[in-house]
Design an enzyme around this catalytic site. Structure first.
Site, PDB file in Angstrom:
ATOM      1  N   HIS A 143      -7.015  -0.019   2.486  1.00 39.93           N
ATOM      2  CA  HIS A 143      -6.415   1.154   1.796  1.00 39.93           C
ATOM      3  C   HIS A 143      -6.089   1.083   0.376  1.00 39.93           C
ATOM      4  O   HIS A 143      -5.603   2.171  -0.226  1.00 39.93           O
ATOM      5  CB  HIS A 143      -5.216   1.814   2.690  1.00 39.93           C
ATOM      6  CG  HIS A 143      -5.564   1.969   4.188  1.00 39.93           C
ATOM      7  ND1 HIS A 143      -6.196   3.026   4.608  1.00 39.93           N
ATOM      8  CD2 HIS A 143      -5.250   1.225   5.221  1.00 39.93           C
ATOM      9  CE1 HIS A 143      -6.526   2.933   5.941  1.00 39.93           C
ATOM     10  NE2 HIS A 143      -5.932   1.720   6.164  1.00 39.93           N
ATOM     11  N   ASP A 202       1.778   7.062  -0.036  1.00 33.13           N
ATOM     12  CA  ASP A 202       0.730   6.097  -0.488  1.00 33.13           C
ATOM     13  C   ASP A 202       0.858   5.876  -1.816  1.00 33.13           C
ATOM     14  O   ASP A 202       0.772   6.680  -2.703  1.00 33.13           O
ATOM     15  CB  ASP A 202      -0.703   6.648  -0.187  1.00 33.13           C
ATOM     16  CG  ASP A 202      -2.018   5.753  -0.175  1.00 33.13           C
ATOM     17  OD1 ASP A 202      -1.747   4.767   0.731  1.00 33.13           O
ATOM     18  OD2 ASP A 202      -2.453   5.803  -1.179  1.00 33.13           O
ATOM     19  N   GLN A 254      -8.615   5.401   0.681  1.00 31.22           N
ATOM     20  CA  GLN A 254      -7.970   4.539  -0.144  1.00 31.22           C
ATOM     21  C   GLN A 254      -7.262   5.502  -1.117  1.00 31.22           C
ATOM     22  O   GLN A 254      -6.363   5.153  -1.850  1.00 31.22           O
ATOM     23  CB  GLN A 254      -8.823   3.945  -1.026  1.00 31.22           C
ATOM     24  CG  GLN A 254      -9.666   2.754  -0.181  1.00 31.22           C
ATOM     25  CD  GLN A 254     -10.528   1.855  -0.923  1.00 31.22           C
ATOM     26  OE1 GLN A 254     -11.183   1.994  -1.928  1.00 31.22           O
ATOM     27  NE2 GLN A 254     -10.557   0.524  -0.441  1.00 31.22           N
ATOM     28  N   ASN A 292       1.169  -1.202   0.063  1.00 34.15           N
ATOM     29  CA  ASN A 292      -0.022   0.133  -0.031  1.00 34.15           C
ATOM     30  C   ASN A 292       0.810   1.260  -0.003  1.00 34.15           C
ATOM     31  O   ASN A 292       0.440   2.336  -0.545  1.00 34.15           O
ATOM     32  CB  ASN A 292      -0.778  -0.044   1.418  1.00 34.15           C
ATOM     33  CG  ASN A 292      -1.620   1.264   1.483  1.00 34.15           C
ATOM     34  OD1 ASN A 292      -2.529   1.638   0.517  1.00 34.15           O
ATOM     35  ND2 ASN A 292      -1.241   2.095   2.461  1.00 34.15           N
ATOM     36  N   GLU A 309      -5.706  -7.786   5.169  1.00 39.83           N
ATOM     37  CA  GLU A 309      -5.868  -7.067   6.358  1.00 39.83           C
ATOM     38  C   GLU A 309      -6.901  -5.853   6.238  1.00 39.83           C
ATOM     39  O   GLU A 309      -6.361  -4.919   5.836  1.00 39.83           O
ATOM     40  CB  GLU A 309      -4.530  -6.533   6.858  1.00 39.83           C
ATOM     41  CG  GLU A 309      -4.919  -5.845   8.650  1.00 39.83           C
ATOM     42  CD  GLU A 309      -3.992  -4.587   8.533  1.00 39.83           C
ATOM     43  OE1 GLU A 309      -4.142  -4.006   9.940  1.00 39.83           O
ATOM     44  OE2 GLU A 309      -3.554  -3.981   7.866  1.00 39.83           O
ATOM     45  N   ASP A 369      -0.781  -6.180   4.046  1.00 36.61           N
ATOM     46  CA  ASP A 369      -0.866  -5.126   5.077  1.00 36.61           C
ATOM     47  C   ASP A 369      -1.559  -4.084   4.388  1.00 36.61           C
ATOM     48  O   ASP A 369      -1.612  -3.481   3.397  1.00 36.61           O
ATOM     49  CB  ASP A 369       0.476  -4.666   5.187  1.00 36.61           C
ATOM     50  CG  ASP A 369       0.616  -3.517   6.407  1.00 36.61           C
ATOM     51  OD1 ASP A 369       0.193  -3.878   7.500  1.00 36.61           O
ATOM     52  OD2 ASP A 369       0.792  -2.461   6.073  1.00 36.61           O
TER      53      ASP A 369
HETATM   54  C1  ARE Z   1       4.650   5.173  12.843  1.00 41.13           C
HETATM   55  C2  ARE Z   1       4.296   5.733  13.872  1.00 41.13           C
HETATM   56  C3  ARE Z   1       3.410   7.055  13.577  1.00 41.13           C
HETATM   57  C4  ARE Z   1       3.886   7.846  12.236  1.00 41.13           C
HETATM   58  C5  ARE Z   1       4.423   6.900  11.196  1.00 41.13           C
HETATM   59  C6  ARE Z   1       5.192   7.670  10.350  1.00 41.13           C
HETATM   60  O1  ARE Z   1       3.645   5.223  15.085  1.00 41.13           O
HETATM   61  O2  ARE Z   1       3.135   8.131  14.688  1.00 41.13           O
HETATM   62  O3  ARE Z   1       3.140   8.668  11.768  1.00 41.13           O
HETATM   63  O4  ARE Z   1       5.229   5.898  11.807  1.00 41.13           O
HETATM   64  O5  ARE Z   1       6.350   8.020  10.710  1.00 41.13           O
HETATM   65  C7  ARE Z   1       2.771   0.300  12.098  1.00 41.13           C
HETATM   66  C8  ARE Z   1       2.326   0.915  13.250  1.00 41.13           C
HETATM   67  C9  ARE Z   1       2.432   2.344  13.201  1.00 41.13           C
HETATM   68  C10 ARE Z   1       3.605   3.027  12.587  1.00 41.13           C
HETATM   69  C11 ARE Z   1       3.566   2.155  11.030  1.00 41.13           C
HETATM   70  C12 ARE Z   1       4.769   2.839  10.165  1.00 41.13           C
HETATM   71  O6  ARE Z   1       1.186   0.507  14.010  1.00 41.13           O
HETATM   72  O7  ARE Z   1       2.399   3.055  14.470  1.00 41.13           O
HETATM   73  O8  ARE Z   1       3.486   4.322  12.303  1.00 41.13           O
HETATM   74  O9  ARE Z   1       3.863   0.934  11.288  1.00 41.13           O
HETATM   75  O10 ARE Z   1       5.956   2.432  10.792  1.00 41.13           O
HETATM   76  C13 ARE Z   1      -5.383   1.361  10.388  1.00 41.13           C
HETATM   77  C14 ARE Z   1      -5.009   0.418   9.132  1.00 41.13           C
HETATM   78  C15 ARE Z   1      -4.422  -0.973   9.342  1.00 41.13           C
HETATM   79  C16 ARE Z   1      -3.105  -0.651  10.244  1.00 41.13           C
HETATM   80  C17 ARE Z   1      -3.617   0.213  11.554  1.00 41.13           C
HETATM   81  C18 ARE Z   1      -2.477   0.344  12.528  1.00 41.13           C
HETATM   82  O11 ARE Z   1      -6.339   0.232   8.567  1.00 41.13           O
HETATM   83  O12 ARE Z   1      -3.994  -1.354   8.164  1.00 41.13           O
HETATM   84  O13 ARE Z   1      -4.141   1.416  11.220  1.00 41.13           O
HETATM   85  N1  ARE Z   1      -2.538  -1.790  10.225  1.00 41.13           N
HETATM   86  C19 ARE Z   1      -1.140  -2.438   9.669  1.00 41.13           C
HETATM   87  C20 ARE Z   1      -0.329  -2.968  10.309  1.00 41.13           C
HETATM   88  C21 ARE Z   1       0.571  -2.054  11.193  1.00 41.13           C
HETATM   89  C22 ARE Z   1       1.132  -0.929  10.438  1.00 41.13           C
HETATM   90  C23 ARE Z   1       0.511  -0.570   9.285  1.00 41.13           C
HETATM   91  C24 ARE Z   1      -0.801  -1.106   8.820  1.00 41.13           C
HETATM   92  C25 ARE Z   1       1.166   0.371   8.422  1.00 41.13           C
HETATM   93  O14 ARE Z   1      -0.631  -3.920  11.333  1.00 41.13           O
HETATM   94  O15 ARE Z   1       1.338  -2.667  12.504  1.00 41.13           O
HETATM   95  O16 ARE Z   1       1.561   0.245  11.315  1.00 41.13           O
HETATM   96  O17 ARE Z   1       2.195  -0.528   7.500  1.00 41.13           O
HETATM   97  C26 ARE Z   1      -9.945   2.145  12.977  1.00 41.13           C
HETATM   98  C27 ARE Z   1      -9.909   1.561  11.394  1.00 41.13           C
HETATM   99  C28 ARE Z   1      -8.903   0.680  11.235  1.00 41.13           C
HETATM  100  C29 ARE Z   1      -7.558   1.459  11.460  1.00 41.13           C
HETATM  101  C30 ARE Z   1      -7.377   1.706  13.121  1.00 41.13           C
HETATM  102  C31 ARE Z   1      -6.368   2.857  13.406  1.00 41.13           C
HETATM  103  O18 ARE Z   1     -10.106   0.758  13.650  1.00 41.13           O
HETATM  104  O19 ARE Z   1     -11.212   0.784  11.389  1.00 41.13           O
HETATM  105  O20 ARE Z   1      -8.670   0.237   9.750  1.00 41.13           O
HETATM  106  O21 ARE Z   1      -6.406   0.660  11.162  1.00 41.13           O
HETATM  107  O22 ARE Z   1      -8.638   2.524  13.264  1.00 41.13           O
HETATM  108  O23 ARE Z   1      -6.262   2.927  14.384  1.00 41.13           O
END
Ligand code: ARE
Length: 456
Positions: free
Chosen positions: A208, A174, A165, A115, A230, A204
């Protein structure tokens, strides 16, 4: 329980007509999986025989591509190139891990980030120079979304599908996956992994990526490559897992969230009807927690040891979905990564050594996977009796879970066939006799019993 594996080098055809040599392949089947979060490739390879022995069918790894550097675990989720050189190991180590797991009959599912790229500018783990929208030799600014819908182009409102998205998830550049060149390069990355023997992908942040775009990325991947998108279920949101079912099983966050009050607040009656409103069983991955939820409080707190153990016991007693167990490391703050050396390489996990939980080796996990083997596909019936959660698996097995603080002896109606049963979770060795339509069981406080036929 071992699956057959195809050892011969097989070739598969991509839609474009390109032949992909696949070193070997193990199918993801009905056996549960384990997410080895932030485990290095050598450590996973060494663990795979044990994983097979416990009864797991697949491992899910952390992302393998080059990422930004730093001590936090989440650097893994900011790709800067598709080189397989990361804090978790080298390309050669990755390939060796797959061979070791395949030799043990364990499939390998890899966390794939298609993504987005990273958030800032810098130099990646393997030396790649990157800028927010410029990845020399890989991407230019035109390959990214610039949504123009929010002041900073970040997602602000999950109720707006265009934002979700086309804007940036937490400022991560993105990718514009509607572009053919972007899809082609992403498919090339996935194909490279398949060539090394990868059997499936967690996608992952699939929420989005528009469904049509994701289809364009994964089309032509070899048959038998499983995809786990996911798409986190969010109340009232326009984008939901039901829209992504064509790709494969999905993590059913509704299930994991529903388990939390049951075991943390002792509400076993809530298990009755737990599958309502969720993905159908054959489209779901069931889990107690993953690497995000063990940090965000949405699921059973891992530190509440008994509640967490009982939730995993229920997960594996139930017949819903394809269960996954999380095996990670203890931490005190959300961002804290696993132990690393001076070069930023993660230390190999060692069971019995802090901070690694090795949750996949726990006695209750081992016993409950054996229970699944004994009851096969006998359907689960869930009931509550005197504050106990009861999962009956036809006439073959029964699990009773006591999340309360007092031991309980109860006589309950049962579908178990008349016979002698023993408790896979207990160490007393005592047997339980079933002679009629009821069974009398004693379930310790914060404990469970898992009865299967003694002669089975
Ligand atoms: C980190 C810092 C951020 C900073 C960013 C860029 O924490 O503060 O802005 O870096 O510098 C993981 C971590 C993040 C991290 C990111 C990149 O969790 O903290 O950011 O890596 O290093 C949404 C998405 C879902 C996502 C979750 C976290 O829909 O896809 O957010 N989950 C996956 C992974 C994560 C990962 C990412 C995606 C990114 O499992 O581990 O992030 O690759 C509602 C919605 C959900 C939403 C949720 C967010 O519930 O329904 O869709 O999930 O809110 O809280």
């Amino acid at each position: 329980m071992r699956v057959l594996r195809s050892v011969a080098v097989s070739s598969v055809l991509l839609a474009a007509g390109v032949t992909v040599p696949r070193s070997s392949h193990v199918a993801v089947d009905h056996r549960p999986g384990v997410q080895l979060f932030q485990w290095t490739w050598p450590a996973i390879g060494r663990e795979c025989p044990t994983i097979a022995d416990v009864g797991f069918g697949f491992v899910q790894t952390s992302p393998p591509q080059e990422s930004i550097t730093g001590p936090a675990w989440w650097t893994s989720y900011q790709p800067v190139s598709y080189r397989l050189e990361s804090k978790l190991g080298t390309r050669a180590e990755f390939a060796a891990m797959i061979d070791a797991c395949h030799r043990a009959g364990v499939a390998v599912v890899v966390d794939a980030i298609v993504n987005h790229m990273a958030a800032g500018d810098g130099v990646g783990f393997a030396g790649t120079v990157y800028h927010h929208f410029e990845y020399p030799g890989l991407w230019t600014a035109a390959d990214f979304h610039h949504c123009g819908l929010t002041p900073d182009d970040d997602i602000a409102n999950y109720m707006d599908d265009r934002q979700v998205q086309t804007c940036e998830l937490v400022n991560l550049a993105d990718l514009d996956t509607s572009r053919p060149n972007v899809r082609d390069r992403l498919r090339q990355y996935l194909t490279d992994l398949v060539t090394l023997g990868v059997d499936g992908f967690r996608i992952d942040a699939a929420k989005h990526i528009a469904v049509d775009d994701l289809r364009g990325i994964v089309e032509g991947l070899p048959e038998g490559t499983v995809l786990f998108p996911e798409v986190i279920r969010g109340r009232g949101e326009p984008i939901q897992p039901e829209q992504y079912t064509e790709f494969g099983r999905q993590y059913e966050f509704g299930y994991a969230r529903a388990l939390a009050p049951v075991f943390s607040l002792v509400m076993p009656e809530r298990l009755v009807g737990i599958h309502e409103g969720l993905l159908p069983s054959e489209e779901a991955i069931s889990f107690v927690d993953n690497h995000d939820t063990e940090r965000n409080g949405q699921t059973v707190d891992r530190r509440a040891l008994a509640a967490h153990r009982l939730a995993e016991t229920f997960l594996l007693a139930d017949d819903y979905g394809l269960p996954m167990i999380l095996s990670a490391y203890q931490f005190t703050n959300r961002d804290e990564g696993p132990p690393m050396d001076a070069n930023g390489r993660v230390a190999d996990a060692e069971c019995g050594t802090e901070p690694w939980t090795c949750a996949h080796r726990a006695d209750h996990v081992r016993a409950m996977i054996a229970f699944r083997g004994a009851v096969g596909d006998a359907p689960a019936t869930i009931s509550e009796h005197d504050r106990l959660a009861i999962v009956s698996r036809g006439d073959l097995g029964l699990v009773a879970i006591n999340p309360g603080t007092a031991d309980k002896t109860v006589t309950i109606p049962t579908s178990l066939a008349p016979a002698s049963y023993h408790d896979l979770l207990g160490d007393s060795g005592a047997s339980v006799e079933v002679t009629g339509p009821t069974v009398t069981i004693t379930v310790p406080a914060a404990g469970a019993v898992a009865l299967v036929r003694a002669d089975g």
